[in-house]
Design a protein around this motif. Structure first.
Motif, PDB file in Angstrom:
ATOM      1  N   TYR A  24       7.949   3.278 -19.509  1.00 16.85           N
ATOM      2  CA  TYR A  24       7.861   4.710 -19.758  1.00 16.85           C
ATOM      3  C   TYR A  24       6.673   5.289 -18.997  1.00 16.85           C
ATOM      4  N   LYS A  25       6.930   6.312 -18.207  1.00 19.36           N
ATOM      5  CA  LYS A  25       5.889   6.970 -17.430  1.00 19.36           C
ATOM      6  C   LYS A  25       5.895   8.464 -17.729  1.00 19.36           C
ATOM      7  N   TYR A  26       4.698   9.035 -17.678  1.00 19.59           N
ATOM      8  CA  TYR A  26       4.602  10.477 -17.909  1.00 19.59           C
ATOM      9  C   TYR A  26       5.099  11.233 -16.681  1.00 19.59           C
ATOM     10  N   SER A  27       5.838  12.288 -16.934  1.00 19.54           N
ATOM     11  CA  SER A  27       6.332  13.154 -15.868  1.00 19.54           C
ATOM     12  C   SER A  27       5.998  14.599 -16.210  1.00 19.54           C
ATOM     13  N   SER A  28       5.630  15.366 -15.203  1.00 18.65           N
ATOM     14  CA  SER A  28       5.335  16.784 -15.437  1.00 18.65           C
ATOM     15  C   SER A  28       6.600  17.563 -15.785  1.00 18.65           C
ATOM     16  N   GLU A  29       7.749  16.993 -15.476  1.00 22.17           N
ATOM     17  CA  GLU A  29       9.023  17.645 -15.777  1.00 22.17           C
ATOM     18  C   GLU A  29       9.366  17.488 -17.253  1.00 22.17           C
ATOM     19  N   ASN A  30       9.829  18.553 -17.855  1.00 21.07           N
ATOM     20  CA  ASN A  30      10.270  18.518 -19.250  1.00 21.07           C
ATOM     21  C   ASN A  30      11.756  18.182 -19.289  1.00 21.07           C
ATOM     22  N   PHE A  31      12.100  17.033 -19.879  1.00 22.65           N
ATOM     23  CA  PHE A  31      13.487  16.581 -19.910  1.00 22.65           C
ATOM     24  C   PHE A  31      14.266  17.148 -21.095  1.00 22.65           C
ATOM     25  N   GLY A  32      13.661  18.091 -21.794  1.00 18.39           N
ATOM     26  CA  GLY A  32      14.374  18.744 -22.887  1.00 18.39           C
ATOM     27  C   GLY A  32      14.273  17.983 -24.198  1.00 18.39           C
ATOM     28  N   GLU A  33      15.076  18.396 -25.138  1.00 17.37           N
ATOM     29  CA  GLU A  33      15.019  17.803 -26.475  1.00 17.37           C
ATOM     30  C   GLU A  33      15.551  16.370 -26.464  1.00 17.37           C
ATOM     31  N   TYR A  34      14.838  15.521 -27.207  1.00 18.23           N
ATOM     32  CA  TYR A  34      15.269  14.124 -27.343  1.00 18.23           C
ATOM     33  C   TYR A  34      15.578  13.873 -28.815  1.00 18.23           C
ATOM     34  N   LYS A  35      16.806  13.465 -29.073  1.00 15.21           N
ATOM     35  CA  LYS A  35      17.210  13.204 -30.448  1.00 15.21           C
ATOM     36  C   LYS A  35      16.742  11.816 -30.865  1.00 15.21           C
ATOM     37  N   ALA A  36      15.866  11.798 -31.852  1.00 18.32           N
ATOM     38  CA  ALA A  36      15.310  10.538 -32.331  1.00 18.32           C
ATOM     39  C   ALA A  36      16.314   9.830 -33.234  1.00 18.32           C
ATOM     40  N   PRO A  37      16.080   8.537 -33.512  1.00 24.44           N
ATOM     41  CA  PRO A  37      16.985   7.812 -34.424  1.00 24.44           C
ATOM     42  C   PRO A  37      16.955   8.405 -35.826  1.00 24.44           C
ATOM     43  N   LYS A  38      17.637   7.738 -36.731  1.00 27.22           N
ATOM     44  CA  LYS A  38      17.738   8.227 -38.107  1.00 27.22           C
ATOM     45  C   LYS A  38      16.356   8.427 -38.722  1.00 27.22           C
ATOM     46  N   TYR A  39      16.292   9.359 -39.654  1.00 28.32           N
ATOM     47  CA  TYR A  39      15.115   9.642 -40.474  1.00 28.32           C
ATOM     48  C   TYR A  39      14.004  10.371 -39.719  1.00 28.32           C
ATOM     49  N   PHE A  40      14.121  10.555 -38.408  1.00 30.44           N
ATOM     50  CA  PHE A  40      13.073  11.218 -37.645  1.00 30.44           C
ATOM     51  C   PHE A  40      13.612  12.507 -37.032  1.00 30.44           C
ATOM     52  N   PRO A  41      12.825  13.568 -37.017  1.00 35.26           N
ATOM     53  CA  PRO A  41      13.289  14.826 -36.414  1.00 35.26           C
ATOM     54  C   PRO A  41      13.337  14.706 -34.898  1.00 35.26           C
ATOM     55  N   PRO A  42      14.122  15.530 -34.230  1.00 38.59           N
ATOM     56  CA  PRO A  42      14.189  15.481 -32.759  1.00 38.59           C
ATOM     57  C   PRO A  42      12.868  15.910 -32.127  1.00 38.59           C
ATOM     58  N   ILE A  43      12.614  15.384 -30.925  1.00 36.77           N
ATOM     59  CA  ILE A  43      11.404  15.728 -30.172  1.00 36.77           C
ATOM     60  C   ILE A  43      11.754  16.878 -29.240  1.00 36.77           C
TER      61      ILE A  43
END
Length: 309
Positions: A24-43
């Motif tokens: 995993y590397k940091y990117s200045s680009e925003n890749f949009g919403e990421y749906k987390a697994p169960k029990y966690f809200p989306p990022i």
């Protein structure tokens, strides 16, 4: 488990198979919403870029693998933090010594390092060579320490807290002699049970303060020098396990002037060596005759340790 693979569903088979590693590397680009697994809200904001790396990409041809010591390794140089069996003559033996492993006495056979017996040095030569100087203790771990006293079975030589290089002699009474022998036995048992090292007979005990770090100290002549800091409490070490006069791999620390270390207008705090309560805040100025100025002039007899605020 292989016969059981036939009863696994597709999801279970995929989880039971080898796959790529994820970097995993940091990117200045925003890749949009990421749906987390169960029990966690989306990022909502996602800047993590995933790169898949397969094991085959990391494979190294056997001909390129270096076995043993590297060609450019310098065995005569001590690298702080890495134990070194050199410098002290020793042998080894296998025996049941009950060396502690994970706080428990081992029940099997241990490899024991034995420091070879040598002729004890002359006490006055020892005082001249190491008293008040830095040595390395706890061989083979080699921790730097400053020698503040040397004791034998009957007496002890130590230095005052001042800069007087003349050692003070103290003759032991019967109680102190027993305490010295108890210290020697404790050192022998500790090194054998904890590290598997047989130190043999001890003629002298070295009392030293371990180095705890370094800090830049500013002097009134305008120089800022990196100095070693020593522990407040001294510890005993067997003489035969100390090492001195060795080549150390150390970074070259630059010696600064007060003008290079602090720019004009920088706020600093001066701490005296006597008490933290005497600390004052100073404003550094090139135009000031004394490089430190504040509500009252600094004491010329005190060395101030400067920290940028």
């Amino acid at each position: 488990m292989k016969p059981c693979n036939t009863v696994l569903n597709l999801e279970e088979k995929s989880r039971n198979a080898h796959g790529p590693m994820f970097i995993y590397k940091y990117s200045s680009e925003n890749f949009g919403e990421y749906k987390a697994p169960k029990y966690f809200p989306p990022i909502g904001v996602n800047h993590a870029k995933v790169q898949e790396v397969w094991r085959e990409e990391w494979d190294i041809h056997p001909a390129k693998i270096i076995k043993g010591l590297l060609p450019d390794l310098k065995l005569d140089i001590y690298y702080p933090g890495f134990p070194h069996l050199k410098y002290i003559k020793h042998t080894f033996e296998k025996k049941e010594a009950g060396v502690k492993v994970f706080q428990q006495d081992s029940r099997g056979i241990n490899f024991i390092l034995k420091i070879e017996k040598s002729e004890p040095p002359n006490l006055f030569d020892l005082l001249k060579n190491i008293l008040g100087k830095s040595v390395f203790v706890n061989w083979p771990h080699l921790l730097e320490a400053k020698v503040v006293a040397i004791s034998s079975e009957n007496d002890k030589y130590y230095l005052k807290e001042s800069n007087d290089p003349t050692p003070i002699h103290e003759q032991f009474d019967m109680k102190q002699v027993k305490l010295w022998h108890s210290t020697v036995e404790d050192l022998k048992s500790k090194t054998l049970k904890r590290w598997g090292i047989d130190i043999g007979e001890t003629d002298y005990v070295i009392h030293a303060k371990l180095m705890t770090g370094r800090n830049y100290v500013a002097y009134h002549d305008g120089k800022v020098i990196l100095e070693k800091k020593w522990a407040e409490v001294e510890q005993p070490f067997p003489h035969q396990s100390i090492v001195k006069n060795i080549t150390i791999y150390d970074k070259e620390y630059k010696e600064y002037t007060i003008h290079e270390y602090f720019k004009p207008g920088t706020k600093v705090i001066g701490f005296t060596k006597k008490s933290m309560d005497n600390s004052k805040q100073w404003l550094y100025s090139e135009q000031c005759p004394n490089p430190l100025q504040g509500s009252s002039p600094p004491d010329p007899n005190v060395t101030y340790q400067l920290f940028d605020r």
